[in-house]
Design a protein around this motif. Structure first.
Motif, PDB file in Angstrom:
ATOM      1  N   ILE A 112       0.916  -1.134  -0.005  1.00 25.77           N
ATOM      2  CA  ILE A 112      -0.083  -0.063   0.094  1.00 25.77           C
ATOM      3  C   ILE A 112       0.973   1.138   0.032  1.00 25.77           C
ATOM      4  N   LYS A 113       1.989   1.174   0.650  1.00 23.80           N
ATOM      5  CA  LYS A 113       2.890   2.254   0.753  1.00 23.80           C
ATOM      6  C   LYS A 113       3.491   2.598  -0.668  1.00 23.80           C
ATOM      7  N   SER A 114       3.722   1.615  -1.512  1.00 22.24           N
ATOM      8  CA  SER A 114       4.200   1.764  -2.754  1.00 22.24           C
ATOM      9  C   SER A 114       3.239   2.184  -3.598  1.00 22.24           C
ATOM     10  N   TYR A 115       2.200   1.930  -3.681  1.00 20.25           N
ATOM     11  CA  TYR A 115       0.900   2.579  -4.392  1.00 20.25           C
ATOM     12  C   TYR A 115       0.697   3.770  -3.978  1.00 20.25           C
ATOM     13  N   ALA A 116       0.873   4.286  -2.633  1.00 25.98           N
ATOM     14  CA  ALA A 116       0.844   5.869  -2.329  1.00 25.98           C
ATOM     15  C   ALA A 116       1.899   6.493  -2.697  1.00 25.98           C
ATOM     16  N   ALA A 117       3.226   5.984  -2.992  1.00 31.43           N
ATOM     17  CA  ALA A 117       4.279   6.764  -3.584  1.00 31.43           C
ATOM     18  C   ALA A 117       4.061   6.644  -5.106  1.00 31.43           C
ATOM     19  N   ALA A 118       3.061   6.246  -5.684  1.00 28.90           N
ATOM     20  CA  ALA A 118       3.135   5.978  -7.236  1.00 28.90           C
ATOM     21  C   ALA A 118       2.236   7.154  -7.765  1.00 28.90           C
ATOM     22  N   GLY A 119       2.377   8.392  -6.973  1.00 30.87           N
ATOM     23  CA  GLY A 119       1.376   9.281  -7.676  1.00 30.87           C
ATOM     24  C   GLY A 119       1.611   9.742  -8.988  1.00 30.87           C
ATOM     25  N   GLY A 120       3.005   9.775  -9.421  1.00 31.83           N
ATOM     26  CA  GLY A 120       3.173   9.991 -10.920  1.00 31.83           C
ATOM     27  C   GLY A 120       2.509   8.975 -11.821  1.00 31.83           C
ATOM     28  N   VAL A 121       2.565   7.755 -11.402  1.00 33.45           N
ATOM     29  CA  VAL A 121       2.147   6.657 -12.096  1.00 33.45           C
ATOM     30  C   VAL A 121       0.500   6.635 -12.295  1.00 33.45           C
ATOM     31  N   SER A 122       0.085   6.510 -11.036  1.00 27.29           N
ATOM     32  CA  SER A 122      -1.506   6.666 -11.226  1.00 27.29           C
ATOM     33  C   SER A 122      -2.004   7.429  -9.767  1.00 27.29           C
ATOM     34  N   THR A 123      -2.492   8.528 -10.028  1.00 28.53           N
ATOM     35  CA  THR A 123      -2.998   9.430  -9.072  1.00 28.53           C
ATOM     36  C   THR A 123      -4.270   8.537  -8.293  1.00 28.53           C
ATOM     37  N   SER A 124      -4.927   7.682  -8.982  1.00 26.90           N
ATOM     38  CA  SER A 124      -6.286   7.014  -8.187  1.00 26.90           C
ATOM     39  C   SER A 124      -5.387   5.982  -7.305  1.00 26.90           C
ATOM     40  N   PHE A 125      -4.446   5.229  -7.238  1.00 24.76           N
ATOM     41  CA  PHE A 125      -3.896   4.360  -6.602  1.00 24.76           C
ATOM     42  C   PHE A 125      -3.209   5.109  -5.288  1.00 24.76           C
ATOM     43  N   SER A 126      -2.404   6.275  -5.783  1.00 27.17           N
ATOM     44  CA  SER A 126      -1.850   7.064  -4.784  1.00 27.17           C
ATOM     45  C   SER A 126      -2.690   7.720  -3.581  1.00 27.17           C
ATOM     46  N   ASN A 127      -3.762   8.373  -4.148  1.00 27.80           N
ATOM     47  CA  ASN A 127      -4.745   8.930  -3.240  1.00 27.80           C
ATOM     48  C   ASN A 127      -5.713   7.892  -2.494  1.00 27.80           C
ATOM     49  N   LEU A 128      -5.782   6.644  -2.943  1.00 26.33           N
ATOM     50  CA  LEU A 128      -6.578   5.641  -2.263  1.00 26.33           C
ATOM     51  C   LEU A 128      -5.673   5.187  -1.121  1.00 26.33           C
ATOM     52  N   ALA A 129      -4.588   4.528  -1.508  1.00 30.32           N
ATOM     53  CA  ALA A 129      -3.663   4.167  -0.747  1.00 30.32           C
ATOM     54  C   ALA A 129      -3.098   5.088   0.351  1.00 30.32           C
ATOM     55  N   GLN A 130      -2.993   6.373   0.190  1.00 35.57           N
ATOM     56  CA  GLN A 130      -2.698   7.265   1.024  1.00 35.57           C
ATOM     57  C   GLN A 130      -3.795   7.578   2.016  1.00 35.57           C
ATOM     58  N   ALA A 131      -4.980   7.650   1.674  1.00 35.55           N
ATOM     59  CA  ALA A 131      -6.170   7.573   2.499  1.00 35.55           C
ATOM     60  C   ALA A 131      -6.153   6.388   3.243  1.00 35.55           C
ATOM     61  N   PHE A 132      -5.997   5.036   2.845  1.00 35.11           N
ATOM     62  CA  PHE A 132      -5.941   3.738   3.604  1.00 35.11           C
ATOM     63  C   PHE A 132      -4.814   4.230   4.839  1.00 35.11           C
ATOM     64  N   LEU A 133      -3.766   4.585   4.442  1.00 35.24           N
ATOM     65  CA  LEU A 133      -2.407   5.017   5.147  1.00 35.24           C
ATOM     66  C   LEU A 133      -2.890   5.877   6.349  1.00 35.24           C
ATOM     67  N   ASP A 134      -3.639   6.849   6.072  1.00 33.89           N
ATOM     68  CA  ASP A 134      -3.955   7.927   7.028  1.00 33.89           C
ATOM     69  C   ASP A 134      -4.772   7.505   7.959  1.00 33.89           C
TER      70      ASP A 134
END
Length: 178
Positions: free
Chosen positions: A149-171
């Motif tokens: 999930i951290k790797s998806y959160a860090a992938a903002g440049g690749v996929s904003t949807s992965f990044s935002n959802l993963a970041q919301a999960f982590l938060d």
């Protein structure tokens, strides 16, 4: 748009098929289907119905959530995608989330995090977001899951949807991160 009894009656008319009967017909069609494409269409249709809280009781009554979980074990990526989509849509409801966890769905959802299909991963992230609570966080918040999930959160440049959802999960579920 969310449905209520009055809206359902307006849409189906006096002689329309009641929702529970229609969903039962879809489940029966799925069980009797042999063609993969037919199964895919039916599961996609059921996943769309899983979005509306009006249908939640019917989905439980007809064991549709279990059907979605069964789809996660299929080699057909479309069935997996639509099955996890249905789970994601339905598990915003605590009773539906309980069905998922009682039927050992968490490991199946975690497996979806490594899918090559982007929407499958997004649905898995969303489902885990809704499912993670005090009673099952040990099953979800394993180091390898948090790392993914951290790797998806860090992938903002690749996929904003992965990044935002993963970041919301982590938060929400991993308050103290490294």
């Amino acid at each position: 748009m969310f449905t209520n009894i009055q809206r359902q009656e307006e849409r189906t008319g006096k002689y329309g098929t009641p929702r529970v009967q229609y969903l039962q017909e879809l489940v029966s069609q799925f069980q009797n289907a042999s063609a993969e494409e037919t199964k895919e269409k039916i599961v996609a249709n059921l996943a769309n119905f899983a979005y509306d809280p009006f249908n939640f009781t019917f989905l439980r009554q007809l064991n549709v959530i279990e059907l979605f979980l069964d789809c996660l074990t299929e080699p057909n990526e479309k069935l997996v995608e639509f099955g996890i989509g249905g789970i994601c849509n339905a598990c915003a409801d605590p009773a539906n989330a309980a069905v998922v966890t009682q039927n050992d769905g968490i490991p199946l959802i975690i497996q979806c995090l490594s899918s090559p299909v982007r929407s499958t991963v997004n649905y898995a992230l969303g489902a885990l977001y809704y499912l993670c609570n005090a009673s099952n966080k040990e099953d979800i918040l394993k180091p390898e899951v948090i790392d993914a999930i951290k790797s998806y959160a860090a992938a903002g440049g690749v996929s904003t949807s992965f990044s935002n959802l993963a970041q919301a999960f982590l938060d929400k579920h991993v308050p103290e991160r490294n």
